[in-house]
Scaffold this active site. Sequence first.
Site, PDB file in Angstrom:
ATOM      1  CG  HIS A   1      -5.452  10.470  -0.242  1.00  0.00           C
ATOM      2  ND1 HIS A   1      -5.708   9.129  -0.422  1.00  0.00           N
ATOM      3  CD2 HIS A   1      -4.370  10.534   0.572  1.00  0.00           C
ATOM      4  CE1 HIS A   1      -4.812   8.414   0.243  1.00  0.00           C
ATOM      5  NE2 HIS A   1      -3.971   9.246   0.855  1.00  0.00           N
TER       6      HIS A   1
ATOM      7  N   GLY B   1      -5.099   1.948  -7.205  1.00  0.00           N
ATOM      8  CA  GLY B   1      -6.509   1.758  -6.882  1.00  0.00           C
ATOM      9  C   GLY B   1      -7.065   0.553  -7.607  1.00  0.00           C
TER      10      GLY B   1
ATOM     11  CD  GLU C   1      -0.050  -0.902  -6.658  1.00  0.00           C
ATOM     12  OE1 GLU C   1      -0.998  -1.714  -6.789  1.00  0.00           O
ATOM     13  OE2 GLU C   1       0.268  -0.389  -5.587  1.00  0.00           O
TER      14      GLU C   1
ATOM     15  CB  CYS D   1      -2.639  -3.984  -4.082  1.00  0.00           C
ATOM     16  SG  CYS D   1      -1.143  -3.114  -3.623  1.00  0.00           S
TER      17      CYS D   1
HETATM   18  O1  LIG Z   1      -2.299  -1.832  -1.984  1.00  0.00           O
HETATM   19  C1  LIG Z   1      -1.039  -1.845  -2.189  1.00  0.00           C
HETATM   20  C2  LIG Z   1      -0.192  -1.985  -1.040  1.00  0.00           C
HETATM   21  C3  LIG Z   1       1.257  -1.678  -1.195  1.00  0.00           C
HETATM   22  C4  LIG Z   1       1.903  -1.934   0.119  1.00  0.00           C
HETATM   23  C5  LIG Z   1       3.362  -1.768   0.086  1.00  0.00           C
HETATM   24  O2  LIG Z   1       3.881  -1.014  -0.717  1.00  0.00           O
HETATM   25  O3  LIG Z   1       4.055  -2.387   0.901  1.00  0.00           O
END
Ligand SMILES: O=CCCCC(=O)O
Length: 472
Positions: free
Chosen positions: A158, A209, A231, A265
Amino acid sequence: MSIATTNPATGQVLKTYDPMSEEQIDAAIGRADDAFHQLRGTTVDQRAGWMYAAADLLDAERDEIARIMTTEMGKTYASAKAEVTKCATAARFYADHAAEFLADEPADAAAVNAGQAFVRHQPIGPVLAVMPWNFPLWQVLRFAAPALMAGNTGLLKHASNVPQTALLLEDVFRRAGFPEGAFTTLLVGSDAVDQILSDPRVRAATLTGSEGAGRSIAQIAGRELKKTVLELGGSDPFVVMPSADLDRAAEVATTARCQNNGQSCIAAKRFIVHTDVFDEFAEKFAANMAALRVGDPMDERTDVGPLATERGRDEINEQVRDAIDRGATVLVGGEQPTGDGWWYPPTVVTDLTPEMRMWREEVFGPVAGLYRVESYDEAIEVANGTSYGLGSNAWTRDPEEQRRFATDLDAGNVFINGMTTSFPELPFGGVKNSGYGRELSAMGMREFCNTKTVWVGGDGGGAIGTAGAHAE
Ligand SMILES: O=CCCCC(=O)O
């Protein structure tokens, strides 16, 4: 970066951890491998029982878990509680659906000259998960729930600023009944990732990340010939067309930008507005952003807390300063406060041009870029004019435009008249520099399965695979 809990609201270091030694890492991988062999001998029903128990623990301990998350990375306590609940829901989703997702899929045996033919989905082994601090429970859980339900085991590296959240999730899975080693938190820095991913017992990796971190994992995994799901970042467009409900669009735009203190993100980051409604939308949006309450993230009335790290806060301040220096206009915010903690106010910047950092970079904080466009085609050009392709949003009540946006937006997710979010039921991931592979839904579970073709000649023997019958 040391492994530590530092409260972003005050900048105070509350707890530090020593990184694990190479020997400790090796032993943890050994336990994950042993647990994989154990899990392979369990049924989906057994694993579902443990997953339901994990969901129940998350629900029962929601407030305390949320308090730790808020203390470690500054998200509001209200949003931290919602995140824990979302994790419990996703755990139950995979417990409910794993048998269906893992069931043998029959093929047309005659077409392949077989007596029987089918596809079987089997687990592959320990998977390394490299995860970020922004949704410190959800990002991990959405990997861990499908992985464990498939019979894989998880090794979590993490982010270094959320060690307590990482350890508590390991503890939840252990108390829920999963075998020792099924899900392990490795307290290590990113310099240990090469050792872990090069280990032959570790079969694959998933990373959420930055683009840089993604490239680095993909390089190691490429050398080792291991599967990855990545992702990465996003610079999501939020397009507003003349037929849109502007009040609703401006309201959702504010949430979409400032959710999680602007650190998501899939937060909308670039607001691309048709010239016919630009001024009206800009006024409503700026008013909403200015009205947000910034403050103590533990206070239930707070909308926006501190940024998670000092470096992150400095970065967005530099991006805004760069835009201002090159001629952009600030409608709201734009001044970094002084004092303890890593605060930045909700900010709206317009008159952006391509040479500005804000035009081409992801802005990971509560700062919106506002772009004026003259037509649908120009909206698509600006929306797709980024190296990222994660989420996207379009606001229009015109059905023809809705159809075109769904096709033309170059992103892994398109949300029309709503805000990009993730659901256990739907695949989640990106294109271009936002990464590859999908999380969530059946696709997310099968990313780390061996999709095995089984072909059996037609000369005797009983049926060995039937739709729905097998679920290892
Ligand atoms: O940084 C990525 C966020 C993903 C938030 C989500 O899955 O709702």
